[in-house]
Design an enzyme around this catalytic site. Sequence first.
Site, PDB file in Angstrom:
ATOM      1  N   THR A  70     -40.912  15.174  30.026  1.00  0.00           N
ATOM      2  CA  THR A  70     -40.954  13.710  30.028  1.00  0.00           C
ATOM      3  C   THR A  70     -39.688  13.161  30.672  1.00  0.00           C
ATOM      4  OG1 THR A  70     -42.361  13.652  28.078  1.00  0.00           O
ATOM      5  CG2 THR A  70     -41.093  11.665  28.532  1.00  0.00           C
ATOM      6  N   ASN A 147     -53.468  19.252  32.325  1.00  0.00           N
ATOM      7  CA  ASN A 147     -53.352  19.613  30.911  1.00  0.00           C
ATOM      8  C   ASN A 147     -54.651  19.457  30.135  1.00  0.00           C
ATOM      9  OD1 ASN A 147     -52.287  16.962  31.787  1.00  0.00           O
ATOM     10  ND2 ASN A 147     -52.411  16.444  29.615  1.00  0.00           N
ATOM     11  N   GLN A 175     -48.050  22.805  32.991  1.00  0.00           N
ATOM     12  CA  GLN A 175     -49.150  23.644  32.490  1.00  0.00           C
ATOM     13  C   GLN A 175     -49.338  24.908  33.314  1.00  0.00           C
ATOM     14  OE1 GLN A 175     -50.583  23.254  29.638  1.00  0.00           O
ATOM     15  NE2 GLN A 175     -49.989  21.162  29.121  1.00  0.00           N
ATOM     16  N   ALA A 195     -40.309  24.130  28.275  1.00  0.00           N
ATOM     17  CA  ALA A 195     -40.356  25.462  27.663  1.00  0.00           C
ATOM     18  C   ALA A 195     -41.440  25.627  26.607  1.00  0.00           C
ATOM     19  CB  ALA A 195     -38.993  25.766  27.028  1.00  0.00           C
ATOM     20  N   HIS A 196     -41.705  24.549  25.849  1.00  0.00           N
ATOM     21  CA  HIS A 196     -42.582  24.753  24.681  1.00  0.00           C
ATOM     22  C   HIS A 196     -44.043  24.969  25.038  1.00  0.00           C
ATOM     23  CE1 HIS A 196     -44.470  20.620  24.120  1.00  0.00           C
ATOM     24  NE2 HIS A 196     -43.574  20.357  25.039  1.00  0.00           N
ATOM     25  N   THR A 232     -23.820  17.284  26.971  1.00  0.00           N
ATOM     26  CA  THR A 232     -23.493  18.713  26.838  1.00  0.00           C
ATOM     27  C   THR A 232     -24.763  19.559  26.832  1.00  0.00           C
ATOM     28  OG1 THR A 232     -21.554  18.106  25.559  1.00  0.00           O
ATOM     29  CG2 THR A 232     -22.298  20.396  25.358  1.00  0.00           C
ATOM     30  N   CYS A 321     -53.224  10.295  22.083  1.00  0.00           N
ATOM     31  CA  CYS A 321     -53.769   9.645  20.895  1.00  0.00           C
ATOM     32  C   CYS A 321     -52.792   8.563  20.449  1.00  0.00           C
ATOM     33  CB  CYS A 321     -53.913  10.675  19.790  1.00  0.00           C
ATOM     34  SG  CYS A 321     -54.614  10.042  18.302  1.00  0.00           S
TER      35      CYS A 321
END
Length: 377
Positions: A70, A147, A175, A195-196, A232, A321
Amino acid sequence: MIYFDHNATAPVMREAREAWLAATENISGNPSSPHGIGNRAHVALKEAREKLAHFLGCHANDIIWMSGATEANNTVMHHFAKTLDTKAEVWISSIEHPCVHESAKYYFGKRAKLIPVTHDGVIDFDWLTAELADTRPALVGVMAANNETGVIQPWREILAICQSYEVPFFTDAVQWLGKMPAKDLGQCDFVTGAAHKFGGPRGIGFLKIPHKSKITPLLVGGKQEQGVRAGTENIPIILSMLAALEAREKQIGHSQHLLRGIWRDNFEKKLLKDLPGMTIVGANSPRLWNTVSALMPDGAQLKWLTKLDKAGFAVSTGSACTTGKEEPSHVLAAMHFKAAEAHRVLRFSAGWETTESDWDALVKALTKIHEEIHGKA
Ligand code: PLP
């Protein structure tokens, strides 16, 4: 619970957890500090940057760490908004994630033009070719894979045509990464990732920028990240992201059968046989091996979601949503599905740990729920 919502977020891999723990225990300094402990952090960061650059095929200095996709996508739009003249347009596909869509709208209003897609969810390449022959936007943005539908976009071909017109090309590869080889993405001017979605931790991603370019930062403050992103750097989650990506790239190299989508295809075949009247969204397009977007023959999304949840399956609708009320998906609308149809679409997104028997169990559960909805059970 069997998890079929990896496109929303994927479980953190063992390799990623271990890398996070090791970095938390061993690398305590600030990479900007002028002493040995700081230097150790600086070296770890440099090595992580080189590793990601190696996977993408770009220069290490082109990588900027971000808190996620994002932020990275907003940074791209913000940069162009700050540097372009007030007439310049940006063109983005009509199926981009809301963080691209909304930021393009926010910064460019009507000058953010939407590239149409076909009913099968691939961008209309003829439209793009014809428009580019006529006009030069300041940026073209098309995601690598969608996605909601898993439909793969022809980003290499779009890159080539953009290069021929000297128009910068931006791809949101969120994706794609960790499911398909990262190789060559680095040739795109701007690339973003998180990463997630591939087994790394939440709250970390990256932006790949054109080599030796000057990018206007979204966050200002310290001069970290070549002045492109103040704050940082969070070394443990950066190293954890790279450990996950490295493990995924290895799996990709060893799993050609999975990449061909054999389990997904078998699942779809069984589903089409057992649930007459259902449709696979984007069926005629190349799609990610892990994603199925299914237009169910009947029953609202929420009814299916609740029943599946009770039966032990976590699935999704795929669309954003808001306040618990599902908005019809802008992706499905762009693909010319009616709102009533969009409200019957479910998204099943598998992960690397999903087994063939998980797919089979999901078909059985869907068939049973379908019978319940029809009052047969
Ligand atoms: N881009 C795509 C294609 C996505 O699927 C997502 C998340 O679903 C994002 C961007 C945003 O990622 P994040 O929420 O990690 O910032």
